[in-house]
Write a protein that holds these residues in place. Sequence first.
Motif, PDB file in Angstrom:
ATOM      1  N   GLN A   1       4.694   7.456  -5.313  1.00 44.56           N
ATOM      2  CA  GLN A   1       4.276   6.099  -4.979  1.00 44.56           C
ATOM      3  C   GLN A   1       5.500   5.262  -4.607  1.00 44.56           C
TER       4      GLN A   1
ATOM      5  N   LYS B   1       0.853  -1.179   0.000  1.00 47.05           N
ATOM      6  CA  LYS B   1       0.000   0.000   0.000  1.00 47.05           C
ATOM      7  C   LYS B   1       0.888   1.228   0.000  1.00 47.05           C
TER       8      LYS B   1
ATOM      9  N   ASP C   1       7.562   3.113  -1.534  1.00 43.53           N
ATOM     10  CA  ASP C   1       7.438   2.366  -0.284  1.00 43.53           C
ATOM     11  C   ASP C   1       8.524   2.868   0.664  1.00 43.53           C
TER      12      ASP C   1
END
Length: 259
Positions: A205, A198, A207
Amino acid sequence: MSNAFNLTKHQINKGQIGRPTLVYAEMEDGPVFMANWQKWRSRSGAPWPGAHEFEVGCTLEHAGYALTWLIGLFGPVSHVSAFSALTFPDKGKETRNVQLAPDFSVGCLVFHNGVVARLTCGLAAPRDRSMTILGEKGEIIVRDLWDNRSPINLSKRYERSFWQKVVDGIESRLGRRLPFRLYKGKELSYPSTQQAPKLPAYPSQIDFMAGIQKQAEAIQSGQTPFFSGQVILHMTEVLLAIHSGKHDYTVETRFHYYL
């Protein structure tokens, strides 16, 4: 390392493009200072620290994203030739009492393994966070270094895709370029067993916790993580050389490359 990095590394290790020789890396975030950044708020309601961002400058703020890829793929840098400048000194009344750092930089890097890379970074040119890796037998294009699962195109022997050949033919007949870009080769698929974490909303975007997890796993197993103190020190030296516009600078720090 992101899923996109791992897929790119895998293709290079398989010899899909032969020996990498030249890399073009972009870290352009667009003219954010011309936007209504004073009213930007995070989910918690915190204001975006624009004045601080412009005081730190584009290189120290953003170049590390691309340099992480470059060092992770090709190891330590031996030489840097760079140029940086403050090209838009007026970034709003909120910054008039702040000493602004460069909003443009370009660094030419020579790696110990012979790879040559050009890294551009800025806060004015249209947004572009791509990386093009040219090898003796083909090329890899990563479209967005801020995307954990960025589209990645592989072109063996510098082949053009069917649609690129069609567009080239149309442009030849029209005598001008069409207002869009097609990528060479084919878009690679990510492993079906690889779960997508997620992530924050576009455009970042990333992580952000993956690196912390890798550090923790390495500590628990008694191993040295790739981004150890030596690697971070090396990356910081290279970033400062680009930020300062050093010419023909010999990088003093080095680390053992084992990825």
